[in-house]
Design a protein around this motif. Sequence first.
Motif, PDB file in Angstrom:
ATOM      1  N   LEU A 114       0.788  -0.740  -0.037  1.00 33.84           N
ATOM      2  CA  LEU A 114       0.308  -0.101   0.063  1.00 33.84           C
ATOM      3  C   LEU A 114       0.866   1.158  -0.114  1.00 33.84           C
ATOM      4  N   ILE A 115       1.869   1.585   0.758  1.00 34.50           N
ATOM      5  CA  ILE A 115       2.900   2.322   0.798  1.00 34.50           C
ATOM      6  C   ILE A 115       3.162   3.119   0.077  1.00 34.50           C
ATOM      7  N   LYS A 116       3.634   1.372  -1.025  1.00 37.94           N
ATOM      8  CA  LYS A 116       4.388   1.661  -2.602  1.00 37.94           C
ATOM      9  C   LYS A 116       3.595   2.174  -3.500  1.00 37.94           C
ATOM     10  N   ARG A 117       2.267   2.030  -3.274  1.00 38.55           N
ATOM     11  CA  ARG A 117       1.558   1.696  -4.227  1.00 38.55           C
ATOM     12  C   ARG A 117       0.636   4.020  -4.294  1.00 38.55           C
ATOM     13  N   VAL A 118       0.392   4.118  -2.674  1.00 34.44           N
ATOM     14  CA  VAL A 118      -0.322   5.080  -2.384  1.00 34.44           C
ATOM     15  C   VAL A 118       0.552   5.781  -1.583  1.00 34.44           C
ATOM     16  N   GLY A 119       1.457   5.467  -1.124  1.00 38.43           N
ATOM     17  CA  GLY A 119       2.362   5.919   0.005  1.00 38.43           C
ATOM     18  C   GLY A 119       1.338   7.566   0.548  1.00 38.43           C
ATOM     19  N   ASP A 120       1.297   8.745  -0.574  1.00 38.51           N
ATOM     20  CA  ASP A 120       0.748   9.721   0.048  1.00 38.51           C
ATOM     21  C   ASP A 120      -0.702  10.018   0.630  1.00 38.51           C
ATOM     22  N   ASN A 190      14.489   4.346   3.456  1.00 39.09           N
ATOM     23  CA  ASN A 190      13.540   5.597   2.651  1.00 39.09           C
ATOM     24  C   ASN A 190      12.436   5.294   2.752  1.00 39.09           C
ATOM     25  N   CYS A 191      11.724   5.103   3.679  1.00 34.57           N
ATOM     26  CA  CYS A 191      10.306   5.364   3.356  1.00 34.57           C
ATOM     27  C   CYS A 191       9.970   6.189   5.029  1.00 34.57           C
ATOM     28  N   LYS A 192       9.399   7.517   4.696  1.00 36.25           N
ATOM     29  CA  LYS A 192       9.139   8.383   6.237  1.00 36.25           C
ATOM     30  C   LYS A 192       7.933   8.033   6.224  1.00 36.25           C
ATOM     31  N   THR A 193       6.853   7.544   6.065  1.00 35.94           N
ATOM     32  CA  THR A 193       5.400   7.179   6.951  1.00 35.94           C
ATOM     33  C   THR A 193       6.227   6.696   8.361  1.00 35.94           C
ATOM     34  N   PRO A 194       5.480   7.226   9.076  1.00 34.96           N
ATOM     35  CA  PRO A 194       5.666   6.666  10.594  1.00 34.96           C
ATOM     36  C   PRO A 194       5.279   5.195  10.781  1.00 34.96           C
ATOM     37  N   ILE A 195       5.908   4.879  11.609  1.00 32.20           N
ATOM     38  CA  ILE A 195       5.673   2.685  11.192  1.00 32.20           C
ATOM     39  C   ILE A 195       5.750   2.661  13.099  1.00 32.20           C
ATOM     40  N   LEU A 196       4.721   1.783  14.376  1.00 33.24           N
ATOM     41  CA  LEU A 196       4.938   0.548  15.040  1.00 33.24           C
ATOM     42  C   LEU A 196       5.047  -0.595  14.405  1.00 33.24           C
ATOM     43  N   VAL A 197       5.714  -1.084  14.765  1.00 32.80           N
ATOM     44  CA  VAL A 197       6.097  -2.653  15.323  1.00 32.80           C
ATOM     45  C   VAL A 197       5.951  -3.302  16.387  1.00 32.80           C
ATOM     46  N   ALA A 198       4.684  -4.324  15.991  1.00 33.67           N
ATOM     47  CA  ALA A 198       4.562  -5.370  17.143  1.00 33.67           C
ATOM     48  C   ALA A 198       5.396  -6.446  17.109  1.00 33.67           C
ATOM     49  N   PRO A 199       6.220  -6.766  17.486  1.00 38.79           N
ATOM     50  CA  PRO A 199       7.102  -8.353  17.002  1.00 38.79           C
ATOM     51  C   PRO A 199       6.379  -9.460  17.775  1.00 38.79           C
ATOM     52  N   ASP A 200       6.350 -10.423  17.183  1.00 43.27           N
ATOM     53  CA  ASP A 200       6.126 -11.854  17.162  1.00 43.27           C
ATOM     54  C   ASP A 200       7.877 -12.457  17.169  1.00 43.27           C
ATOM     55  N   LEU A 216      15.203   0.290  10.500  1.00 41.66           N
ATOM     56  CA  LEU A 216      16.029   0.304   8.847  1.00 41.66           C
ATOM     57  C   LEU A 216      14.807   1.526   8.478  1.00 41.66           C
ATOM     58  N   SER A 217      13.195   1.189   9.642  1.00 46.57           N
ATOM     59  CA  SER A 217      12.575   2.516   8.959  1.00 46.57           C
ATOM     60  C   SER A 217      12.954   3.664   9.801  1.00 46.57           C
ATOM     61  N   PRO A 218      13.282   4.596   8.839  1.00 47.63           N
ATOM     62  CA  PRO A 218      13.364   6.221   9.476  1.00 47.63           C
ATOM     63  C   PRO A 218      12.685   6.848  10.696  1.00 47.63           C
ATOM     64  N   ASN A 219      11.650   6.464  10.606  1.00 45.05           N
ATOM     65  CA  ASN A 219      10.033   7.166  10.771  1.00 45.05           C
ATOM     66  C   ASN A 219       9.498   6.095  11.994  1.00 45.05           C
ATOM     67  N   SER A 220      10.018   4.673  12.805  1.00 44.32           N
ATOM     68  CA  SER A 220       9.696   3.403  13.497  1.00 44.32           C
ATOM     69  C   SER A 220       9.611   3.835  14.978  1.00 44.32           C
ATOM     70  N   GLN A 221       9.009   3.072  15.322  1.00 49.30           N
ATOM     71  CA  GLN A 221       8.271   2.582  16.817  1.00 49.30           C
ATOM     72  C   GLN A 221       8.495   0.980  17.339  1.00 49.30           C
ATOM     73  N   VAL A 222       8.938   0.578  18.703  1.00 52.52           N
ATOM     74  CA  VAL A 222       8.690  -0.916  18.796  1.00 52.52           C
ATOM     75  C   VAL A 222       8.168  -0.426  19.901  1.00 52.52           C
TER      76      VAL A 222
END
Length: 282
Positions: A114-120, A190-200, A216-222
């Motif tokens: 989705l981010i690749k296709r319609v990231g805006d 290179n993705c600037k979209t804010p990302i939150l990762v909930a690992p398993d 890798l993601s420059p605007n991430s949280q875990v």
Amino acid sequence: MPFYEKGPVRIHYTEMGSGFPLMIIPGGGLNSTIAGLDVKPGHPFNAQKEFSNAFRCIVADIRNANAGKTTGPLDIERTWDAITDDHVALMDHLGIQKFMVLGYCIGQPLIWNLIKRVGDRVVAAVLTQPSGHRPELPTQFYDNNMKGWGAEFVKKRPEYTMDHVSQYLTNMYTKKADFVFTVDRDFVRNCKTPILVAPDDSPPHPYKVAMEVAMLSPNSQVTLYPWKVSPETVPHAVRHIRMFLEANRPAMAMRRVLSVGIPPIVAVVRSNSASAPTSDAR
């Protein structure tokens, strides 16, 4: 629950709540359905029920899930893109331009697509127990879906054979057997979209891949990890997810920008890092 039809595709979806739109992608692989959100332990919490008091939550059965009602062609060449077509078409049908997205399991490759296709249009994303490629189990998704999805699918859809299913899964997983299947590491970097990762950390949800995405993601949280170990720890992860979604909701982000008088991108990054007590992986 309503349906939306576009050409040969019939999408079964549901909405709950009001506010800024939040698309939710259930887990379960190619058997991802709305009803699956209530199935534990596959879904430690039902995101639609948790967040519908603050967001307009939209969920759909994935195309051709055996227990679902969304149907359409088995697109052997455009495996991931065909599902993303459905997600984008549904948002268009509902008149939604910008939205956030939360996905379990198969939601990770679909969110990145989705981010690749319609990231805006994707304001922020939550990757919950994300699936990814595990080199020591290189054919697990092919094998599991041949047995757990394909065999039943061809019974319902006699125009397709197991050879068609094999080709579909080969193009979807085997030929793209790396990382998160739909994008490469440079894209995430290179993705600037804010990302939150909930690992398993289970065979289809490798911890290593989840943390690589976060690093890798420059605007991430875990989130807290492990967060699924008991009924007492799940609410901590849910609270972090809620804080992340609220902090990145456009109206909230803009209010914070105005309150401190700094550029929007800086304000969003700071609000992310301040939104939860757990580690911030950048």
